[in-house]
Design a protein around this motif. Structure first.
Motif, PDB file in Angstrom:
ATOM      1  N   ALA A   1      24.145  54.468  61.784  1.00 21.69           N
ATOM      2  CA  ALA A   1      24.817  55.240  60.728  1.00 21.69           C
ATOM      3  C   ALA A   1      24.629  56.733  60.909  1.00 21.69           C
ATOM      4  CB  ALA A   1      24.292  54.799  59.364  1.00 21.69           C
ATOM      5  N   CYS A   2      23.600  57.142  61.659  1.00 22.24           N
ATOM      6  CA  CYS A   2      23.341  58.569  61.901  1.00 22.24           C
ATOM      7  C   CYS A   2      23.930  59.045  63.225  1.00 22.24           C
ATOM      8  CB  CYS A   2      21.837  58.843  61.872  1.00 22.24           C
ATOM      9  SG  CYS A   2      21.066  58.513  60.270  1.00 22.24           S
ATOM     10  N   GLY A   3      24.619  58.142  63.946  1.00 25.44           N
ATOM     11  CA  GLY A   3      25.293  58.545  65.170  1.00 25.44           C
ATOM     12  C   GLY A   3      24.508  58.332  66.448  1.00 25.44           C
ATOM     13  N   THR A   4      23.303  57.748  66.372  1.00 25.30           N
ATOM     14  CA  THR A   4      22.496  57.492  67.555  1.00 25.30           C
ATOM     15  C   THR A   4      22.931  56.187  68.215  1.00 25.30           C
ATOM     16  OG1 THR A   4      20.588  58.637  66.605  1.00 25.30           O
ATOM     17  CG2 THR A   4      20.141  57.075  68.380  1.00 25.30           C
ATOM     18  N   ARG A   5      23.082  56.209  69.540  1.00 25.72           N
ATOM     19  CA  ARG A   5      23.374  54.956  70.239  1.00 25.72           C
ATOM     20  C   ARG A   5      22.083  54.182  70.418  1.00 25.72           C
ATOM     21  NH1 ARG A   5      27.690  53.058  72.522  1.00 25.72           N
ATOM     22  NH2 ARG A   5      28.748  55.091  72.545  1.00 25.72           N
ATOM     23  N   LEU A   6      22.028  52.999  69.872  1.00 27.44           N
ATOM     24  CA  LEU A   6      20.810  52.204  69.876  1.00 27.44           C
ATOM     25  C   LEU A   6      20.606  51.517  71.226  1.00 27.44           C
ATOM     26  CD1 LEU A   6      18.530  51.293  67.896  1.00 27.44           C
ATOM     27  CD2 LEU A   6      19.874  49.216  67.524  1.00 27.44           C
ATOM     28  N   THR A   7      19.409  51.686  71.787  1.00 25.36           N
ATOM     29  CA  THR A   7      19.024  51.006  73.016  1.00 25.36           C
ATOM     30  C   THR A   7      17.646  50.397  72.824  1.00 25.36           C
ATOM     31  OG1 THR A   7      17.825  52.836  74.082  1.00 25.36           O
ATOM     32  CG2 THR A   7      20.232  52.832  74.284  1.00 25.36           C
ATOM     33  N   ARG A   8      17.177  49.666  73.823  1.00 26.88           N
ATOM     34  CA  ARG A   8      15.859  49.064  73.740  1.00 26.88           C
ATOM     35  C   ARG A   8      14.748  50.113  73.710  1.00 26.88           C
ATOM     36  NH1 ARG A   8      15.778  43.668  74.415  1.00 26.88           N
ATOM     37  NH2 ARG A   8      17.677  42.676  75.218  1.00 26.88           N
ATOM     38  N   ARG A   9      15.057  51.324  74.132  1.00 25.89           N
ATOM     39  CA  ARG A   9      14.052  52.387  74.173  1.00 25.89           C
ATOM     40  C   ARG A   9      14.127  53.332  72.982  1.00 25.89           C
ATOM     41  NH1 ARG A   9      14.127  54.322  80.557  1.00 25.89           N
ATOM     42  NH2 ARG A   9      13.594  52.288  81.453  1.00 25.89           N
ATOM     43  N   THR A  10      15.063  53.128  72.105  1.00 27.15           N
ATOM     44  CA  THR A  10      15.237  54.031  70.967  1.00 27.15           C
ATOM     45  C   THR A  10      14.069  53.923  69.992  1.00 27.15           C
ATOM     46  OG1 THR A  10      17.638  53.810  71.130  1.00 27.15           O
ATOM     47  CG2 THR A  10      16.760  54.721  69.082  1.00 27.15           C
ATOM     48  N   ILE A  11      13.428  55.058  69.741  1.00 22.62           N
ATOM     49  CA  ILE A  11      12.341  55.136  68.763  1.00 22.62           C
ATOM     50  C   ILE A  11      12.912  55.721  67.483  1.00 22.62           C
ATOM     51  CG2 ILE A  11      10.088  56.113  68.226  1.00 22.62           C
ATOM     52  CD1 ILE A  11       9.911  54.211  70.513  1.00 22.62           C
ATOM     53  N   GLY A  12      12.874  54.970  66.393  1.00 15.87           N
ATOM     54  CA  GLY A  12      13.421  55.478  65.143  1.00 15.87           C
ATOM     55  C   GLY A  12      13.184  54.500  64.008  1.00 15.87           C
ATOM     56  N   VAL A  13      13.717  54.856  62.846  1.00 18.82           N
ATOM     57  CA  VAL A  13      13.544  54.020  61.664  1.00 18.82           C
ATOM     58  C   VAL A  13      14.773  54.158  60.769  1.00 18.82           C
ATOM     59  CG1 VAL A  13      12.416  55.825  60.271  1.00 18.82           C
ATOM     60  CG2 VAL A  13      11.907  53.406  59.814  1.00 18.82           C
ATOM     61  N   ALA A  14      15.076  53.084  60.056  1.00 16.15           N
ATOM     62  CA  ALA A  14      16.168  53.108  59.084  1.00 16.15           C
ATOM     63  C   ALA A  14      15.593  53.209  57.679  1.00 16.15           C
ATOM     64  CB  ALA A  14      17.013  51.833  59.214  1.00 16.15           C
ATOM     65  N   HIS A  15      16.271  54.002  56.842  1.00 15.67           N
ATOM     66  CA  HIS A  15      15.875  54.147  55.442  1.00 15.67           C
ATOM     67  C   HIS A  15      17.136  54.278  54.613  1.00 15.67           C
ATOM     68  CE1 HIS A  15      14.121  56.023  51.791  1.00 15.67           C
ATOM     69  NE2 HIS A  15      13.081  55.276  52.106  1.00 15.67           N
ATOM     70  N   ARG A  16      17.082  53.875  53.357  1.00 11.33           N
ATOM     71  CA  ARG A  16      18.283  53.878  52.520  1.00 11.33           C
ATOM     72  C   ARG A  16      18.725  55.277  52.108  1.00 11.33           C
ATOM     73  NH1 ARG A  16      15.041  49.762  50.410  1.00 11.33           N
ATOM     74  NH2 ARG A  16      15.862  47.645  50.706  1.00 11.33           N
ATOM     75  N   ARG A  17      17.773  56.185  51.905  1.00  7.60           N
ATOM     76  CA  ARG A  17      18.129  57.460  51.283  1.00  7.60           C
ATOM     77  C   ARG A  17      17.758  58.705  52.088  1.00  7.60           C
ATOM     78  NH1 ARG A  17      15.706  54.362  47.718  1.00  7.60           N
ATOM     79  NH2 ARG A  17      13.774  55.568  47.827  1.00  7.60           N
ATOM     80  N   LEU A  18      16.696  58.680  52.864  1.00  2.00           N
ATOM     81  CA  LEU A  18      16.246  59.894  53.542  1.00  2.00           C
ATOM     82  C   LEU A  18      17.311  60.430  54.497  1.00  2.00           C
ATOM     83  CD1 LEU A  18      12.499  59.155  54.382  1.00  2.00           C
ATOM     84  CD2 LEU A  18      13.416  60.637  52.597  1.00  2.00           C
ATOM     85  N   ARG A  19      17.412  61.736  54.552  1.00  2.00           N
ATOM     86  CA  ARG A  19      18.404  62.392  55.407  1.00  2.00           C
ATOM     87  C   ARG A  19      18.186  62.025  56.875  1.00  2.00           C
ATOM     88  NH1 ARG A  19      17.734  68.230  54.336  1.00  2.00           N
ATOM     89  NH2 ARG A  19      18.762  67.671  52.381  1.00  2.00           N
ATOM     90  N   CYS A  20      19.272  61.862  57.602  1.00  2.18           N
ATOM     91  CA  CYS A  20      19.173  61.578  59.033  1.00  2.18           C
ATOM     92  C   CYS A  20      18.361  62.673  59.723  1.00  2.18           C
ATOM     93  CB  CYS A  20      20.567  61.512  59.657  1.00  2.18           C
ATOM     94  SG  CYS A  20      21.556  60.105  59.103  1.00  2.18           S
ATOM     95  N   GLY A  21      17.462  62.267  60.600  1.00  5.41           N
ATOM     96  CA  GLY A  21      16.631  63.227  61.317  1.00  5.41           C
ATOM     97  C   GLY A  21      15.304  63.521  60.659  1.00  5.41           C
ATOM     98  N   THR A  22      15.088  63.029  59.432  1.00  5.89           N
ATOM     99  CA  THR A  22      13.819  63.267  58.750  1.00  5.89           C
ATOM    100  C   THR A  22      12.668  62.651  59.541  1.00  5.89           C
ATOM    101  OG1 THR A  22      14.892  63.208  56.582  1.00  5.89           O
ATOM    102  CG2 THR A  22      12.504  62.879  56.623  1.00  5.89           C
TER     103      THR A  22
ATOM    104  N   GLU B   1      13.066  48.215  67.479  1.00  6.72           N
ATOM    105  CA  GLU B   1      12.174  47.338  68.237  1.00  6.72           C
ATOM    106  C   GLU B   1      11.156  48.140  69.036  1.00  6.72           C
ATOM    107  OE1 GLU B   1      12.440  43.524  71.297  1.00  6.72           O
ATOM    108  OE2 GLU B   1      14.081  44.975  71.232  1.00  6.72           O
ATOM    109  N   ALA B   2      11.606  49.241  69.665  1.00  7.48           N
ATOM    110  CA  ALA B   2      10.698  50.055  70.474  1.00  7.48           C
ATOM    111  C   ALA B   2       9.602  50.680  69.620  1.00  7.48           C
ATOM    112  CB  ALA B   2      11.481  51.143  71.208  1.00  7.48           C
ATOM    113  N   ALA B   3       9.944  51.135  68.414  1.00  9.39           N
ATOM    114  CA  ALA B   3       8.941  51.719  67.525  1.00  9.39           C
ATOM    115  C   ALA B   3       7.947  50.661  67.072  1.00  9.39           C
ATOM    116  CB  ALA B   3       9.619  52.368  66.319  1.00  9.39           C
ATOM    117  N   ALA B   4       8.437  49.483  66.734  1.00 14.14           N
ATOM    118  CA  ALA B   4       7.558  48.399  66.306  1.00 14.14           C
ATOM    119  C   ALA B   4       6.582  48.018  67.418  1.00 14.14           C
ATOM    120  CB  ALA B   4       8.382  47.188  65.890  1.00 14.14           C
ATOM    121  N   LYS B   5       7.063  47.986  68.649  1.00 12.85           N
ATOM    122  CA  LYS B   5       6.191  47.640  69.776  1.00 12.85           C
ATOM    123  C   LYS B   5       5.101  48.683  69.968  1.00 12.85           C
ATOM    124  CE  LYS B   5       9.215  44.715  72.588  1.00 12.85           C
ATOM    125  NZ  LYS B   5       9.932  44.572  73.884  1.00 12.85           N
ATOM    126  N   ARG B   6       5.445  49.958  69.790  1.00  9.16           N
ATOM    127  CA  ARG B   6       4.442  51.023  69.919  1.00  9.16           C
ATOM    128  C   ARG B   6       3.295  50.829  68.932  1.00  9.16           C
ATOM    129  NH1 ARG B   6       6.110  56.241  71.766  1.00  9.16           N
ATOM    130  NH2 ARG B   6       7.409  55.954  73.633  1.00  9.16           N
TER     131      ARG B   6
END
Length: 233
Positions: A161-182, A213-218
């Motif tokens: 939803a924030c425009g990032t192409r998701l891959t197996r190496r993508t480190i990130g998190v989804a949230h309902r309200r926080l601004r993209c990039g927070t 998945e990559a963030a969870a593994k870390r």
């Protein structure tokens, strides 16, 4: 791991709202804490002035703070925290014992990352000879407990939803309200990782965060778990 349905990608992109972080300093509520210490910020750092506290704590829980300084024997010591405007606020005041050691507690007013220091004011009889001294700052991250899931398989190659192409190496998190990039500090079983909000979700009741998945593994997280989360400025 929590499964998503395809229509959730981008359908909620417009839900991004202002950060759920401490309000700007001009309107900040200090939570009943004392006003800034006069002249705060000009104190010289004393290498013999020690301050210790846990680097990770949970919000609304008192944290233990200890320290020592040879010249603090029998005198009052201020423990201060740096607010978003860059002003040192008084958290608590404690009197050191005959050896210069002191111990106290403080309850952080909100989640986030704090800088703490201890300050010893000038002696009454020799203010010019012994100016105010401070310990080196110590950084503490204050987390809010929450439930988190992780996702990835079945969605790789898609854009979030924030425009990032998701891959197996993508480190990130989804949230309902926080601004993209927070940036958000996530803590799980004594491991911590700072990630950015790249997506909307999760959409499961009672779950506040959805790690890639990559963030969870870390972090060593393999299933829905309780974590600590701290959005950062």
């Amino acid at each position: 791991m929590r499964r998503r349905t395809p229509h959730t990608w981008g359908a909620v992109a417009a839900l991004s709202v202002a950060l759920a972080l401490p309000v700007p300093a001009a309107a900040a509520d200090t939570g009943g804490l004392a006003a800034p210490s006069p002249g705060a910020g000009a104190e010289a750092v004393d290498p013999e002035f020690r301050l210790s506290a846990r680097r990770a704590v949970f919000v609304k829980r008192a944290m233990r703070i200890k320290g020592a300084a040879p010249r603090a024997a029998g005198r009052e010591v201020q423990v201060q925290w740096l607010d978003p405007a860059g002003t040192w606020q008084v958290a608590t005041t404690v009197r050191a014992d005959a050896t210069g050691a002191f111990a106290t507690t403080w309850t952080p007013p909100h989640v986030g990352r704090f800088k703490l220091r201890a300050v010893l004011g000038p002696g009454a009889a020799s203010a010019q000879a012994q100016p105010a001294r401070a310990s080196a700052p110590r950084t503490v991250t204050v987390y809010r407990p929450a439930k988190a899931t992780w996702y990835g398989p079945g969605f790789y190659g898609n854009r979030t939803a924030c425009g990032t192409r998701l891959t197996r190496r993508t480190i990130g998190v989804a949230h309902r309200r926080l601004r993209c990039g927070t940036p958000v500090s996530i803590r799980y079983r004594n491991r911590s990782l700072t990630v950015r909000v790249i997506d909307r979700g999760p959409f499961e009741r009672g779950v506040a965060w959805d790690l890639t998945e990559a963030a969870a593994k870390r972090l060593g997280m393999t299933t829905t778990s309780r974590i600590g989360a701290a959005p950062l400025r």
